[in-house]
Design an enzyme around this catalytic site. Structure first.
Site, PDB file in Angstrom:
ATOM      1  N   GLN A  26      -0.451  -1.841  -0.658  1.00 56.83           N
ATOM      2  CA  GLN A  26      -0.197  -1.285  -1.982  1.00 56.83           C
ATOM      3  C   GLN A  26       1.236  -1.601  -2.396  1.00 56.83           C
ATOM      4  OE1 GLN A  26       0.564   3.052  -2.600  1.00 56.83           O
ATOM      5  NE2 GLN A  26      -1.448   3.006  -3.566  1.00 56.83           N
ATOM      6  N   TYR A  77       4.397   7.342 -10.833  1.00 63.77           N
ATOM      7  CA  TYR A  77       5.374   6.338 -10.441  1.00 63.77           C
ATOM      8  C   TYR A  77       5.679   5.419 -11.631  1.00 63.77           C
ATOM      9  CZ  TYR A  77       4.547   8.280  -5.867  1.00 63.77           C
ATOM     10  OH  TYR A  77       4.453   9.151  -4.825  1.00 63.77           O
TER      11      TYR A  77
END
Length: 251
Positions: free
Chosen positions: A98, A168
């Site tokens: 990721q 994020y």
């Protein structure tokens, strides 16, 4: 007889079955790099029979780091990551990683600078002042996402998962709660998706060159007043789909 245990073609990568260990944070890195503990964990998951196991929270650049135990995807850690992917492949599973940037969820001590985000402000969760990103920084971080795909390929990963959710950096641009910009990156949903599109452009170009599968993680709603709601989230998912990614992780 279940189709769950039949092979699946995830873009250029064929998984031995349709099970994937999702990119949930292991907290097993050290000094922004991999450890033997992280390797043993993912090898054990692969040995258990999953189609692909995914390393979590790899920052695409220094300014995206929140934790010392998080990975910073850079050439210096490629040998250590290659040790993990080679071992996972020997167990018959694919390996994914990721990639993302924590934005205003970072800290001066880890990011090496005052945290940056879509807009200037103060993050009460991370308890830190935040500086809104300049346009040149926005372009550079988008390029960093593309570079991260090349680094992941060098380290032997079959797939990358772009983290575009959960508060994020990409999510900070998408959400009206954190994006108060007055330029072409703020206001309408079309504008708020601009940074995500820039990142996906870089990622998909790099993925095409390296034969890497691409997933994108997107949260369906922020869960608080003023954040992303389901109608906008559906439009974001449709936009992600237009980039011909190989899968969308809806959480």
């Amino acid at each position: 007889m279940s189709s769950l245990f039949t092979p699946y073609k995830l873009g250029p990568v064929t998984l031995r079955n349709r099970t994937v260990r999702s990119a949930a944070f292991e907290s097993m890195g050290r000094h922004f790099g991999p450890t033997e503990q992280l390797k043993e964990y993912h090898v054990s998951v692969a040995r258990g029979g999953v189609g692909m196991t995914t390393l979590a929270y790899a920052a695409v650049c220094r300014s995206g780091l929140s934790f010392d135990k998080q990975l910073w995807l850079r050439p210096e850690i490629v040998p250590g990551l290659r040790g993990i992917t080679d071992a996972v492949h020997r167990e018959g599973a694919a390996a994914g990683i990721q990639i993302g940037h924590c934005g205003n969820m970072t800290h001066l001590t880890t990011a090496g600078q005052i945290p940056i985000g879509a807009s200037t402000g103060f993050n009460l969760y991370a308890y830190t002042p935040v500086r809104g990103m300049r346009k040149d920084e926005i372009a550079q971080v988008a390029r960093d996402f593309g570079k991260a795909v090349h680094t992941a390929h060098d380290a032997g990963f079959d797939s990358v998962e772009v983290h575009a959710g959960h508060g994020y950096l990409i999510s900070q641009f998408l959400s009206p709660y954190t994006n108060h910009r007055k330029d072409e990156y703020g206001g309408t949903l079309e504008n708020r998706m601009r940074f995500m599109r820039m990142c996906l452009t870089e990622v998909m170009e790099a993925a095409a060159k390296t034969g890497t599968a691409v997933l994108v993680k997107h949260n369906m709603y922020d869960g608080f007043k003023g954040g992303i709601e389901i109608p906008e989230s559906i439009e974001i998912a449709r936009e992600i789909e237009r980039w011909k990614v190989n899968g969308i992780v809806l959480s």
